[in-house]
Design an enzyme around this catalytic site. Structure first.
Site, PDB file in Angstrom:
ATOM      1  N   CYS A 255      39.188  36.876  30.924  1.00 41.96           N
ATOM      2  CA  CYS A 255      40.122  35.966  30.262  1.00 41.96           C
ATOM      3  C   CYS A 255      39.951  36.064  28.744  1.00 41.96           C
ATOM      4  O   CYS A 255      40.199  37.117  28.171  1.00 41.96           O
ATOM      5  CB  CYS A 255      39.962  34.546  30.790  1.00 41.96           C
TER       6      CYS A 255
ATOM      7  N   HIS B  42      41.166  35.564  36.179  1.00 49.30           N
ATOM      8  CA  HIS B  42      39.821  35.072  36.506  1.00 49.30           C
ATOM      9  C   HIS B  42      39.392  35.585  37.885  1.00 49.30           C
ATOM     10  O   HIS B  42      39.807  35.023  38.900  1.00 49.30           O
ATOM     11  CB  HIS B  42      39.798  33.538  36.518  1.00 49.30           C
TER      12      HIS B  42
ATOM     13  N   GLU C  65      36.629  35.121  39.334  1.00 49.19           N
ATOM     14  CA  GLU C  65      35.842  34.057  39.983  1.00 49.19           C
ATOM     15  C   GLU C  65      36.723  32.956  40.567  1.00 49.19           C
ATOM     16  O   GLU C  65      36.235  32.108  41.323  1.00 49.19           O
ATOM     17  CB  GLU C  65      34.830  33.466  38.996  1.00 49.19           C
TER      18      GLU C  65
END
Length: 207
Positions: free
Chosen positions: A79, A185, A187
């Site tokens: 990001c 992202h 994650e």
């Protein structure tokens, strides 16, 4: 071991937890010696480019990331961390980046049709420009990942390995040698994101 750089701007816990879920040892750290000793580095980040860059460079971590990248260590920016890899950003002024990816960070409103919401938030499909890129070895064309951003990578054609469509093609991932960046992202992107992190963790270390 993977060093997740802590410089005051990043969703560190979820990233560390995701790496733990795939069985990778990770440490959240701002200690230069720990970062140098790590096999791989992840540069996370949320917020404004200028503030993040100032924090990174004022702590000596910007130069450290540049040095480790030049040594051949795998680096992954996520990001805002991806945006920091670029030469510079025009978010609220002009700010110097790490210069590891050639290009600029510009406002997404400059390239998408009017009427689309900014920031670009939500799940979007990846169009793989370089399907054989090492971080994509466990995913497929059209797999979806999670984005949250108002600025994007521009003038970086030579480095783009994936795009996403948001009224116009938007830079989703970049690579230059051992340096990788994801605008999305991993994650927060479920199994697809975990697969990308797993592939990064398996990139051969050259140092």
């Amino acid at each position: 071991m993977i060093a997740i750089i802590d410089y005051g701007v990043g969703n560190l816990f979820s990233l560390s937890s995701s790496l733990g879920e795939i069985g990778e040892e990770a440490i959240i750290t701002s200690d230069p010696e720990v970062i140098r000793a790590a096999e791989r580095i992840i540069l996370p980040g949320v917020g404004a480019f200028g503030d993040a860059a100032e924090k990174l460079f004022s702590r000596g971590l910007g130069e450290l990331v540049i040095d480790e990248a030049k040594r051949g260590k795998p680096i992954l920016g996520i990001c805002l961390g991806m945006q920091l890899l670029f030469d510079k950003s025009f978010e609220y002024g002009e700010h110097r980046g790490l210069g590891l990816i050639k290009g600029e960070i510009r406002y997404i409103g400059e390239c998408i049709p009017g009427g689309l919401k900014i920031p670009h938030i939500g799940w979007n499909a990846l169009r793989l420009e370089e399907p054989k890129a090492e971080i994509f070895k466990y995913i497929n064309e059209g797999d979806c990942v999670y984005f949250v951003h108002s600025y994007y990578g521009a003038d970086c054609e030579d480095s783009i390995i994936a795009r996403a469509e948001y009224g116009a093609p938007i830079t989703a991932a970049v690579a230059s040698g051992n340096v990788y960046g994801c605008q999305f992202h991993p994650e927060k992107s479920g199994k697809v994101g975990l697969s990308i992190l797993k592939a990064f963790a398996e990139i051969e270390v050259a140092v």
